[in-house]
Scaffold this active site. Structure first.
Site, PDB file in Angstrom:
ATOM      1  CG  HIS A 215       3.530   2.742  -1.106  1.00 15.04           C
ATOM      2  ND1 HIS A 215       3.187   3.806  -1.916  1.00 15.04           N
ATOM      3  CD2 HIS A 215       4.608   2.162  -1.696  1.00 15.04           C
ATOM      4  CE1 HIS A 215       4.021   3.876  -2.931  1.00 15.04           C
ATOM      5  NE2 HIS A 215       4.891   2.875  -2.826  1.00 15.04           N
TER       6      HIS A 215
ATOM      7  CD  GLU B 175       2.844   5.890   3.626  1.00 12.71           C
ATOM      8  OE1 GLU B 175       3.478   6.942   3.439  1.00 12.71           O
ATOM      9  OE2 GLU B 175       3.068   4.842   2.995  1.00 12.71           O
TER      10      GLU B 175
ATOM     11  CB  CYS C  58       3.122   8.323  -2.667  1.00 11.98           C
ATOM     12  SG  CYS C  58       2.107   6.823  -2.532  1.00 11.98           S
TER      13      CYS C  58
END
Length: 235
Positions: free
Chosen positions: A98, A100, A128
């Site tokens: 991901h 982030e 998430c």
């Protein structure tokens, strides 16, 4: 990444294929499959400085149902002392990595060697649970870091664990906001490049959308909708 669209699978790990109990393949077929598996692209996060305009318009659109938007784009600005400013963007290439988590675990630490740092991230959807944990961990370890996270959509905001993760990064000191028209215009000017198209002679030329950002019809309405949901979550 949004109001419960089943096509978006941001937080689910990739499925590992199980070896069948009985192998009815010929040796040639088995070898062919092994070669095919070896040629699959690696799981990775793509980095760059400018996003293609078409990708930005699709991935950052703050629609309620985000079918097909199964990756995260993150545009970042890092400000250090003496006027130093660093910009770039990351995007998920596969669901196992991901954007982030990659930014807060791998990219940002390179800029934390000395002095206070101000970080602004414009993200196509909210984090998430795993990525939220990376953000909170970064803030706990680095007291001189200020983080502002500006997101286009809320990812699975009806799930209690996601709501708790958003409250967690907020309480850790992250300023969490929804993107508005001014934010879209800022990203358009600083992180987006016009798409390159081919003319009738086969020569590359920029698309006509190289000017100011033109908001879609319901951008502000959707932004207000998400803003109200975010305020409800953080209350």
């Amino acid at each position: 990444m949004i109001v419960m669209d089943q096509g978006e699978n941001k937080s689910q790990p990739p499925q590992v294929p199980q070896e069948p109990a009985q192998n009815s393949e010929t040796p040639e077929e088995g070898n062919a499959k092994k070669v095919e598996l070896e040629e699959l692209p690696p799981f990775e996060v793509v980095e760059g400085s400018r996003i293609p305009a078409s990708s930005f318009k699709f991935q950052f659109k703050n629609v309620e149902y985000s079918s097909g938007r199964n990756k995260t784009l993150l545009c970042y600005t890092i400000e250090r002392g003496e006027g130093q400013v660093f910009r770039g963007y990351l995007e998920d290439e596969h669901v196992s990595a991901h954007a982030e988590e990659a930014f807060f675990s791998n990219v940002l630490p390179q800029f934390l060697t000395s002095g206070p740092v101000r970080v602004t991230c414009y993200v196509s959807s909210s984090p998430c649970i795993t990525c939220a944990a990376s953000i909170a961990r970064c803030l706990r370890k680095n007291k001189t870091v200020k983080i502002r996270l500006v997101v286009a959509r809320l990812f699975q905001w009806e799930e209690s664990e996601i709501r708790g993760a958003l409250r967690g990064i907020s309480s850790a000191g992250c300023q969490l906001q929804m993107m508005k028209s001014a934010d879209y215009s800022h990203v358009w000017q600083n992180f987006v490049e016009p798409d390159i198209v081919l003319n009738e002679e086969g020569e590359a030329e920029q698309n006509s959308e190289a000017g100011d950002f033109i908001p879609w019809e319901d951008l502000e309405e959707n932004s207000l909708y998400y803003e109200e949901k975010l305020a409800e979550i953080l209350r």
